[in-house]
Design a protein around this motif. Structure first.
Motif, mmCIF file in Angstrom:
data_model
loop_
_atom_site.group_PDB
_atom_site.id
_atom_site.type_symbol
_atom_site.label_atom_id
_atom_site.label_comp_id
_atom_site.label_asym_id
_atom_site.label_seq_id
_atom_site.Cartn_x
_atom_site.Cartn_y
_atom_site.Cartn_z
ATOM 1 N N PHE A 260 65.443 68.603 -7.963
ATOM 2 C CA PHE A 260 66.254 67.758 -8.845
ATOM 3 C C PHE A 260 65.641 66.371 -8.961
ATOM 4 O O PHE A 260 65.498 65.821 -10.053
ATOM 5 N N ALA B 298 66.690 56.415 -14.901
ATOM 6 C CA ALA B 298 67.667 56.877 -13.908
ATOM 7 C C ALA B 298 66.978 57.347 -12.632
ATOM 8 O O ALA B 298 67.480 57.150 -11.527
ATOM 9 N N LEU C 150 74.503 55.835 -12.631
ATOM 10 C CA LEU C 150 73.956 57.190 -12.605
ATOM 11 C C LEU C 150 73.052 57.384 -11.396
ATOM 12 O O LEU C 150 73.112 58.425 -10.726
ATOM 13 N N ALA D 125 66.848 56.148 -0.959
ATOM 14 C CA ALA D 125 66.188 55.590 0.218
ATOM 15 C C ALA D 125 67.150 54.691 0.976
ATOM 16 O O ALA D 125 67.194 54.710 2.221
ATOM 17 N N ILE E 157 62.588 66.324 -11.154
ATOM 18 C CA ILE E 157 62.892 66.447 -12.583
ATOM 19 C C ILE E 157 63.387 65.117 -13.143
ATOM 20 O O ILE E 157 62.950 64.658 -14.192
ATOM 21 N N MET F 187 75.127 69.391 -11.120
ATOM 22 C CA MET F 187 73.720 69.026 -10.930
ATOM 23 C C MET F 187 72.799 69.870 -11.809
ATOM 24 O O MET F 187 71.787 69.372 -12.301
ATOM 25 N N VAL G 218 69.079 45.199 -6.253
ATOM 26 C CA VAL G 218 67.662 45.254 -6.643
ATOM 27 C C VAL G 218 67.511 46.122 -7.899
ATOM 28 O O VAL G 218 66.856 45.737 -8.868
ATOM 29 N N TRP H 258 67.806 66.314 -18.111
ATOM 30 C CA TRP H 258 66.552 65.592 -17.886
ATOM 31 C C TRP H 258 65.323 66.449 -18.208
ATOM 32 O O TRP H 258 64.266 65.940 -18.483
ATOM 33 N N VAL I 149 65.903 57.193 -6.818
ATOM 34 C CA VAL I 149 65.000 57.222 -5.661
ATOM 35 C C VAL I 149 65.215 55.998 -4.777
ATOM 36 O O VAL I 149 65.285 56.110 -3.548
ATOM 37 N N LEU I 150 65.351 54.832 -5.400
ATOM 38 C CA LEU I 150 65.564 53.627 -4.605
ATOM 39 C C LEU I 150 66.888 53.697 -3.841
ATOM 40 O O LEU I 150 66.961 53.366 -2.659
ATOM 41 N N PHE J 85 64.217 56.217 -11.265
ATOM 42 C CA PHE J 85 63.860 55.038 -10.474
ATOM 43 C C PHE J 85 65.057 54.594 -9.643
ATOM 44 O O PHE J 85 64.956 54.408 -8.423
ATOM 45 N N PHE K 3 73.613 60.246 -8.681
ATOM 46 C CA PHE K 3 72.547 61.217 -8.395
ATOM 47 C C PHE K 3 72.168 61.179 -6.922
ATOM 48 O O PHE K 3 72.013 62.219 -6.281
ATOM 49 N N PHE L 102 63.011 62.160 -11.895
ATOM 50 C CA PHE L 102 62.070 61.074 -11.687
ATOM 51 C C PHE L 102 60.865 61.181 -12.626
ATOM 52 O O PHE L 102 60.207 60.187 -12.923
ATOM 53 N N VAL M 56 67.967 55.230 -20.445
ATOM 54 C CA VAL M 56 68.624 55.745 -19.240
ATOM 55 C C VAL M 56 67.876 56.976 -18.727
ATOM 56 O O VAL M 56 67.651 57.132 -17.529
ATOM 57 N N TRP M 57 67.464 57.808 -19.672
ATOM 58 C CA TRP M 57 66.697 59.014 -19.304
ATOM 59 C C TRP M 57 65.425 58.627 -18.550
ATOM 60 O O TRP M 57 65.046 59.263 -17.566
ATOM 61 N N LEU N 296 74.930 62.774 -4.875
ATOM 62 C CA LEU N 296 75.082 64.212 -5.096
ATOM 63 C C LEU N 296 73.872 64.999 -4.611
ATOM 64 O O LEU N 296 74.019 66.138 -4.153
ATOM 65 N N THR N 297 72.686 64.415 -4.686
ATOM 66 C CA THR N 297 71.514 65.188 -4.238
ATOM 67 C C THR N 297 71.601 65.480 -2.746
ATOM 68 O O THR N 297 70.976 66.419 -2.264
#
Lengths: 299, 459
Positions: B128, B336, B111, B345, B131, A38, B383, A45, B341-342, B338, B115, B133, B332-333, B118-119
Motif C-alpha cells: 500500500f 499524500a 489523508l 515514521a 502504491i 484500503m 512539518v 492511487w 511516510v513521514l 509523502f 493512511f 508513495f 493530493v494524489w 490504517l496501514t
C-alpha cells in the motif's frame, strides 16, 4: 504508570474477558472494513497511472472510441505502435537531453555540496554558523525569483538556451538542500576518525576524499536519487532556459499539450517513457529515497 | 547558550542512516586540529559562487527590477505591486492561491495521517505504501497528463466521470428518455405541457390510465423493458406508460398492442385539482404503475419533465468552475504518500507503552488516537503541513498541464502567472519580478521558521 497501579488490576480483571470476546469481534469487523477501505484507496492511487499505461498502448482511434478499461474485455487492441512512433519524433532527442542535463547536475551537486558540507561540519572559520543559517534559509527560495535575473545574465554570457546554462541553474538551486543534508550527516562522523587522520598529517583534501566522502555514502545516495529525480522531472527551468534544440522531455511533451485530443498517442507514451526511469530508481532505491526525504525536512 | 551548530544533539541525518555509534562526539574547539580558514574557504568557494550568482544576486536584482516597468527604463515605484492587487485577472489568481493554501495542506496532512494509522492495521502495508508513495517519483508533467486523462468529460473515456455515472445510475432508478414525447393528436389521451406529459382528462380510480409515448430513441430503450401490459380495471389509480410504436408497422395508436414495450423507470405523479402532487409512483418493467394510498377523487396524471432529460453525464472537471478543485485532487494524489511516510515514521517512534497503558485503562481507540497519538505526532504533522503550504504556494506544473488553455485564466496561480507574464507571452518582466518577490514574501515566514527551528534543535 504509577498513577494507574491501584485501580488497574480490578479493572483489568473485570474487563478482560468481555473485552477479549467483544473486542475480538469488533476487531474482526473493524479490520474487514479497514481492508476494504484500503483496497479502494489503493485503487484510487493505482488506477490513474494504470490508465496512462493502457492509453499509451492503444491507438488514437481506439482511445477516442472507448475508455481504457475496456482493455479487460478487448486485450487484442493493445499495440506498441505509439512507442514505435515516438522513436521517429522529436521525443528521442529530448530524452537524451534529459539525460545530458540530469547526470552532470547530479554529479556536480554531490561534489560541490559534499565539499561545502564537510567545511561546515568540521572546519572552523569566522561566520560559519551564520553562513549555514543562510543556507537553511535558502532551502525554500522559490526558483521564480531567479528566472528573470539569470535569463539576463545568460543573455550576456551567451549561454541562454544551452544545456550548460540549464545545468548550472539546477546545480545552484539544488545546493542548499544538498549542503544541509550532507553537513548534518557529516557532523555525525566520529571526531576521533578525523583527528587521527589530521594527526597523521593528512591534507584536508585527502581526509575529505578518503575518509569523509566514503563514510557519507548513505547520505550521498539519498541526495543523489533525490537530486536526479528533481532534475529529471523539472519543467519550469527547462521551459525558460532550454531552447528547442536542447529541450528535455518535459518541455517537449508540454509543447504537444495544446492539441491534447489528437496528441494523446504521443503524450501518453511519452509521459510513460519519462516516468519509467524514475519509477525503476524509486523501486530500486526506495530506502534512500525515504531517508533523504526525512532528513531533508527541517525538524 | 551559544548559537554554535556543532551538532551536540543527534542530527536529523540520523534518519538517513547516519553512523549510529551513539551520540556523535561534539567537535569542540580545543580538541580540534582544524585547518586554517583559507582551506575552509577553498572548500566552500564553488558552492558560494553558485549560490551567490544564481540565488542571492537574483533576489536583489528582482527587488530592483520589480520597481520598473516592462521596458526596464521607466521607474514605476510600487506600481507593479499595485497591479497585483487591483487587476481582476490577478485577483482571481490570488484567490485561487488562497484556496490552494487553505485546502490542499489540510487534505494532504489529514489523508497522510489516516493512511499512516490504517496501514498499521493491514498485512500488505508495504505494498500500500509503495502504491501511494509512487507518484512522488513521477514528474508533475506526467502527473498532469495522467489527470488530463482521468478528468476527460466523456464518461466513456474519463475514468472519473465513468465512476460517477456508474455510482449515480446504481442509486438512481430514474431512467432518462431524452427526445421522447407523448403521442399527440385529438385522439390521444395525453398532451405535452411545458416538457411534462399530462392526461387531458382527470383520471379516477378504477379506470386504467393509458400514457402512449413516441420518439424513444433505440439507444435509450432500457434492455429490461418488457412487453407493455394494460392494467386490469381494479381498485386504485393505475395505468401504463409505454412506447406506442409497433416495430414493422401495424398496431392501433393509443392502444396497448401485443408487441409494444413498456417504459420502465418513469416517474409518475398524481396531481390533485389544486395542482399539488398527491402521490408518486415509478413504472415497472412492463410500463405499469399504481399509486399507493391515494385518497379517492379525480387526479391529473403527469410524467414530470425530468423523465425526458438526458441521463447523468458526470461533472465538467476541466471547466471554469471545478478546475481548481480538480487540480488540487491531482496535487493530493502526488503528495499524500509523502505525508503518509513521514507521519508513519513519527507513528513508529511513539512509545507503545503509552498507548497500551491508555487502552488498559479503558480508553477507546478513538480516545487513544485523539488524546495521545495526535498530540505526540504534532511536530511531524506540523512539518508535513508547512511543507505542503510551501509546495502549494509554488504549484506550477500541475496547473499549467491540467488546465486546458481556455480555462487557464480561471485556474491561474501566482507561480504560473509569474512565468506567463515574464516568458509566456506577457513580456512584462517588471510585473514578473514583482510577482516573484510576492512569492518570496509569501514563503518568508516559513524560511524564518525553518531557521529558528534549526537553531533550537541544533544548539
Amino acid at each position: 504508570m504509577t498513577t494507574a497501579t491501584v485501580p488497574a488490576p480490578s479493572r483489568l480483571e473485570a474487563g478482560a474477558p468481555r473485552r477479549g470476546l467483544a473486542g475480538r469481534i469488533v476487531d474482526r469487523l473493524g479490520s474487514g472494513v479497514v481492508q476494504v477501505v484500503m483496497v479502494v484507496l489503493g485503487l484510487f492511487w493505482l488506477v490513474p497511472t494504470l490508465g496512462l499505461l493502457v492509453v499509451s498502448l492503444r491507438t488514437t482511434q481506439v482511445n477516442n472510441a472507448e475508455g481504457w478499461w475496456t482493455v479487460f474485455t478487448k486485450p487484442a487492441e493493445l499495440t506498441i505502435q505509439n512507442y514505435a512512433n515516438l522513436l521517429g519524433s522529436g521525443f528521442t532527442a529530448s530524452f537524451w537531453n534529459t539525460v545530458l542535463i540530469t547526470v552532470p547536475t547530479t554529479i556536480l551537486v554531490i561534489g560541490i555540496a559534499a565539499m561545502a558540507g564537510y567545511a561546515f561540519a568540521w572546519m572552523d572559520f569566522p561566520g560559519r554558523d551564520t553562513t549555514f543559517l543562510v543556507v537553511v534559509g535558502l532551502l525554500i527560495v522559490p526558483i521564480q525569483i531567479a528566472l528573470i535575473p539569470v535569463a539576463s545574465l545568460y543573455g550576456g554570457a551567451g549561454i541562454f538556451g544551452t544545456i550548460p546554462g540549464v545545468v548550472l541553474f539546477h546545480v545552484a538551486f539544488g545546493l542548499p538542500f544538498a549542503i544541509f543534508l550532507l553537513r548534518n550527516f557529516f557532523v555525525g562522523i566520529p571526531a576521533s576518525l578525523l583527528e587521527a587522520a589530521r594527526m597523521d598529517g593528512a591534507s584536508e583534501w585527502k581526509i575529505f576524499a578518503q575518509v569523509v566522502f566514503p563514510l557519507g555514502k548513505p547520505a550521498i545516495a539519498s541526495l543523489g536519487i533525490f537530486q536526479f529525480l528533481w532534475v529529471w522531472n523539472d519543467m519550469l527551468i527547462a521551459l525558460v532556459f532550454a531552447d528547442t534544440g536542447n529541450q528535455p522531455m518535459t518541455k517537449y511533451l508540454q509543447s504537444q499539450m495544446r492539441q491534447f485530443g489528437s496528441n494523446v498517442d504521443i503524450l501518453s507514451s511519452g509521459a510513460f517513457m519519462s516516468l519509467v526511469i524514475p519509477l525503476v530508481l524509486f523501486f530500486a532505491f526506495q530506502r534512500y529515497f525515504v531517508q533523504g526525504m526525512m532528513a531533508g525536512s527541517v525538524k | 547558550m551559544t548559537e554554535r551548530l556543532d551538532g551536540r544533539q543527534a542530527p536529523p541525518a540520523d534518519a538517513a542512516g547516519g553512523p549510529s555509534t551513539g551520540p556523535a562526539a561534539p567537535p569542540s574547539k580545543k580538541s580540534r586540529l582544524g585547518p586554517s580558514p583559507a582551506v575552509a574557504i577553498a572548500f566552500l568557494l564553488p558552492a558560494a559562487l553558485l549560490l551567490g550568482i544564481w540565488v542571492v544576486y537574483p533576489i536583489v536584482y528582482s527587488l530592483f527590477r520589480s520597481l520598473f516597468d516592462a521596458t526596464g527604463q521607466g521607474f514605476v515605484g510600487l506600481g507593479n505591486y499595485a497591479t497585483i492587487f487591483t487587476d481582476s485577472g490577478m485577483l482571481t489568481t490570488i484567490r485561487n492561491n488562497l484556496i490552494w493554501v487553505v485546502v490542499a495542506p489540510i487534505v494532504v496532512t489529514t489523508l497522510g495521517l489516516i493512511f499512516a494509522v490504517l496501514t498499521e492495521r493491514i498485512r500488505w502495508a508495504t505494498a500500500f505504501k509503495l502504491i501511494v508513495f509512487m507518484p512522488m517519483a513521477v514528474s508533475l508533467m506526467a502527473a498532469g497528463v495522467i489527470f488530463r486523462l482521468v478528468y476527460e468529460e466523456n464518461p466513456d473515456r474519463g475514468v472519473a466521470n465513468a465512476i460517477l455515472t456508474t455510482v449515480h445510475d446504481t442509486f438512481s432508478s430514474a431512467q432518462g428518455y431524452p427526445e421522447a414525447r407523448p403521442r399527440e393528436g385529438d385522439q390521444s389521451q395525453v398532451a405535452d405541457q411545458n416538457g411534462a406529459v399530462v392526461t387531458k382528462q382527470p383520471a379516477q380510480a378504477g379506470q386504467p390510465v393509458l400514457i402512449p409515448i413516441v420518439g424513444v430513441r433505440p439507444e435509450f430503450m432500457p434492455s429490461d423493458a418488457q412487453p407493455a401490459r394494460a392494467p386490469a380495471a381494479g381498485d386504485g389509480l393505475a395505468g401504463t406508460v409505454w412506447f406506442d410504436f409497433t416495430p414493422g408497422g401495424g398496431g392501433v395508436n393509443g392502444a396497448v398492442d401485443g408487441s409494444e414495450r413498456g417504459l420502465p423507470g418513469m416517474t409518475v405523479e398524481a396531481v390533485g385539482s389544486g395542482g399539488e402532487v398527491a402521490a408518486t409512483a415509478t413504472t415497472a418493467e412492463d410500463g405499469t404503475f399504481q399509486f399507493e394510498g391515494l385518497p379517492a377523487g379525480s387526479y391529473t396524471v403527469r410524467l414530470p419533465q425530468s423523465n425526458f432529460e438526458a441521463s447523468y453525464g458526470g461533472l465538467t472537471w476541466l471547466g471554469p468552475t471545478l478546475i481548481t478543485p480538480a487540480i488540487i485532487g491531482a496535487f493530493v494524489w502526488v503528495w499524500a504518500g509523502f505525508a503518509m511516510v513521514l507521519i508513519a515514521a513519527g507513528l513508529a517512534a511513539i512509545p507503545r507503552d503509552a498507548l497500551e497503558a491508555a487502552r488498559i485503562d479503558g480508553a477507546s481507540e478513538w480516545q487513544v488516537f485523539r488524546k495521545i497519538t495526535v498530540p505526540l505526532l504534532s511536530p511531524v504533522l506540523l512539518v508535513v503541513f508547512v511543507t505542503m503550504i510551501i509546495n502549494t504556494l509554488k504549484v506550477f506544473d500541475l496547473v499549467f498541464i491540467i488546465a486546458p488553455a481556455s480555462v487557464q485564466p480561471q485556474a491561474n496561480v501566482v507561480a504560473l502567472e509569474m512565468w506567463r507574464v515574464s516568458f509566456g507571452g506577457g513580456g512584462n518582466q517588471g510585473l514578473g519580478s514583482a510577482l516573484a518577490i510576492f512569492l518570496l514574501i509569501l514563503v518568508l515566514p516559513f524560511m524564518i521558521m525553518n531557521i529558528r527551528r534549526f537553531r533550537r534543535g541544533d544548539s
